[in-house]
Design an enzyme around this catalytic site. Structure first.
Site, PDB file in Angstrom:
ATOM      1  N   ASN A 460      45.832  34.788  37.875  1.00 28.66           N
ATOM      2  CA  ASN A 460      45.986  35.185  39.637  1.00 28.66           C
ATOM      3  C   ASN A 460      45.110  36.786  39.703  1.00 28.66           C
ATOM      4  O   ASN A 460      44.827  36.489  40.537  1.00 28.66           O
ATOM      5  CB  ASN A 460      47.159  35.508  38.854  1.00 28.66           C
ATOM      6  CG  ASN A 460      48.012  33.725  39.110  1.00 28.66           C
ATOM      7  OD1 ASN A 460      47.538  32.920  39.528  1.00 28.66           O
ATOM      8  ND2 ASN A 460      48.663  34.263  38.646  1.00 28.66           N
ATOM      9  N   TYR A 461      44.602  37.420  38.438  1.00 27.38           N
ATOM     10  CA  TYR A 461      43.725  38.713  39.239  1.00 27.38           C
ATOM     11  C   TYR A 461      42.521  38.912  38.924  1.00 27.38           C
ATOM     12  O   TYR A 461      42.256  39.807  39.225  1.00 27.38           O
ATOM     13  CB  TYR A 461      45.231  39.704  38.929  1.00 27.38           C
ATOM     14  CG  TYR A 461      46.540  39.684  39.321  1.00 27.38           C
ATOM     15  CD1 TYR A 461      46.328  40.230  40.632  1.00 27.38           C
ATOM     16  CD2 TYR A 461      47.764  39.450  38.580  1.00 27.38           C
ATOM     17  CE1 TYR A 461      47.926  39.629  41.479  1.00 27.38           C
ATOM     18  CE2 TYR A 461      48.708  39.349  39.823  1.00 27.38           C
ATOM     19  CZ  TYR A 461      48.647  39.542  41.108  1.00 27.38           C
ATOM     20  OH  TYR A 461      50.436  39.677  41.127  1.00 27.38           O
ATOM     21  N   LEU A 462      42.454  38.004  37.390  1.00 27.82           N
ATOM     22  CA  LEU A 462      41.161  38.905  37.111  1.00 27.82           C
ATOM     23  C   LEU A 462      39.808  37.198  37.828  1.00 27.82           C
ATOM     24  O   LEU A 462      39.658  36.687  37.556  1.00 27.82           O
ATOM     25  CB  LEU A 462      40.827  39.031  35.638  1.00 27.82           C
ATOM     26  CG  LEU A 462      41.968  39.550  34.918  1.00 27.82           C
ATOM     27  CD1 LEU A 462      41.879  39.281  33.495  1.00 27.82           C
ATOM     28  CD2 LEU A 462      41.379  40.665  35.186  1.00 27.82           C
TER      29      LEU A 462
END
Length: 503
Positions: A460-462
């Site tokens: 979800n974030y990288l």
């Protein structure tokens, strides 16, 4: 659920008994008045036995069940979107059961009702074949709304929230959304210095509202804190984010552990995961916090003039599409990229490089506070791995002796056959040493990972293009980093990113 510790909690038992009594007949209500006198052992045993029987099925039976599941997947698991056949993510509704929630949820133990066709809204295009409801039933509504991405929805009875049937993460639509998310975060890179200069300036503002916003933004940027959305009181566990922090959630230390201006955070974040951190902050931030906490009770809001709407509106003015969440994506991706540059040794073998990758990912997970409880099987699996390592060490020692023996034999005889034997033994020793090194790396990785959840940030974030570029640059097969599902989800990045990609 009897095996689970949830069922030992008083709030769980009370909520369950309250909901169960509503389902009883009046005769049952007369008889069943005390949960402690109820024995669910036989029902529990029935389901445990059923589960065991399913596991023990012969291979042919299991194959038959798999074929039936595939048939259902084939019929219900796909839709046509813009002329393309796309996979649907979750095409099954949840069966009835008991609600658990995350952490100490006040509604745990309540009964999740069965979803009926009459609860479901279907969303499709006017010219499509509208799915038939089960016989004797009808849908709550059929909509033709092409401005949303869900295919069906219903309201669940416990939190009164909407649930959706969505496309699979590997679908074109989801991929585009994903790409846009990371592109917004990349745009932040160009203006982040201006934003930082602005919130530093606002620390000295005459307006307390601006000061609070500036300090909160500093935390969101520096510590990757979530903004924290307003929630209904008593509806969920007592979790907070940056904007909803209370005085009791922080302690100020002018000096601590040889550092100045230390803020000690201790609160429950999303999913009731504890956030505990001691951070040395800049002096104006510390002074402002002292001011915000003055004459307040522990239960008072730290930033009483601030909410996420006000914060996000300000961010939107600074950059189109900017919200507090974008900072998390930006800081996570930048951290991964920088850590990979620092940690990757081009001379390492694949296992060594993968350890570096996991360490870089771990730095991000720690930044984002992605914790997990130590798996119950951790100690046992470590023990098994250690036993394998010990056995492999023994094999290496034996192989070393074999090499020495073969070398001595060659010295004595100088025969070609003996020389070939030396090379053969050396080859075997090298292979065993590589296997041992791989196992040692695996043990290190496992130990360092026991309380960190790497999956959340990875999914979800990288920005996946950073990972793809790294794999291509160092000759690491993508499947060593992303499993099949992740490769489907990030197909757009795998096609797009070259080894020189920079976030």
């Amino acid at each position: 659920m009897l095996d689970h510790e949830y069922t030992t909690k008083e709030i769980f038992q009370n909520n369950f008994f309250h909901d169960w009594r509503k389902e009883m007949t009046s005769e049952e209500q007369e008889i069943i008045k005390d949960l402690d006198k109820c024995d669910f052992g036989e029902i529990h045993k029935y389901f445990v036995d059923k589960n065991e029987a399913r596991k023990a099925l012969p291979k042919e039976e299991k194959q038959k069940l798999k074929e039936e599941a595939d048939k259902i997947q084939e019929e219900y698991g796909y839709c046509i979107l813009d002329g393309h056949r796309e996979k649907i993510g979750n095409f099954k509704t949840e069966p009835p059961g008991l609600f658990r929630g995350r952490g100490e949820h006040p509604k745990m133990g309540m009964l999740k009702k069965r979803i009926m066709p009459e609860d479901v809204i279907i969303n499709c295009s006017k010219d499509s074949k509208i799915p038939e409801p089960p016989e004797g039933h009808k849908w709550k509504e059929v909509r033709f709304d092409n401005t949303v991405t869900w295919l069906a929805s219903w309201t669940e009875n416990i939190q009164n929230t909407l649930k959706y049937i969505m496309l699979n993460p590997s679908s074109k639509l989801k991929g585009e959304k994903d790409w846009q998310k990371y592109e917004v975060a990349r745009r932040l890179k160009d203006v982040v210095h201006t934003i930082r200069a602005q919130y530093r300036k606002d620390w000295k503002s005459k307006e307390i509202k601006k000061r609070q916003r500036a300090v909160a933004l500093y935390f969101i940027d520096k510590l990757a804190l979530r903004a924290g959305n307003e929630k209904e009181e008593g509806e969920t566990a007592d979790t907070v984010g940056c904007c909803s922090l209370r005085v009791e959630h922080i302690q100020l230390h002018p000096q601590l552990d040889g550092q100045e201006h230390v803020v000690e955070f201790d609160f429950l974040g999303k999913d009731s995961i504890r956030y505990y951190n001691k951070v040395s902050v800049e002096k104006p931030v510390f002074k402002n916090l002292q001011l915000f906490m003055k004459n307040k009770d522990p239960s008072d809001d730290l930033f009483e003039h601030l909410n996420t709407t006000f914060l996000n509106k300000h961010l939107q003015d600074l950059m189109d599409g900017l919200t507090a969440k974008v900072f998390r994506t930006y800081n996570a991706s930048i951290t991964l990229q920088e850590q990979l540059k620092v940690l990757t040794n081009p001379e390492d073998n694949v296992a060594g490089k993968l350890l570096s990758y996991n360490r870089a990912n771990r730095a991000v997970a720690i930044l984002c506070n992605h914790q997990r409880s130590i798996p119950k099987t951790f100690a046992r699996s470590m023990q098994v791995l250690q036993e394998k390592i010990d056995a492999k060490k023994k094999q290496v020692e034996e192989a070393q002796e074999e090499v020495k023996k073969a070398e001595d034999e060659f010295k004595d005889t100088k025969e070609a056959k003996a020389e070939v034997n030396v090379e053969k033994k050396k080859k075997l020793l090298k292979r065993l040493e590589e296997q041992l090194a791989r196992m040692n790396i695996q043990a290190t990785d496992k130990e360092e990972n026991k309380q960190i959840a790497l999956g959340t940030s990875k999914l979800n974030y990288l920005d996946p293009r950073i990972t793809v570029a790294w794999c291509k640059k160092f000759g690491i097969p993508i499947e060593k980093v992303y499993n099949k599902t992740q490769r489907e989800k990030f197909a757009w990045a795998i096609d797009m990113a070259g080894e020189d990609f920079e976030f």
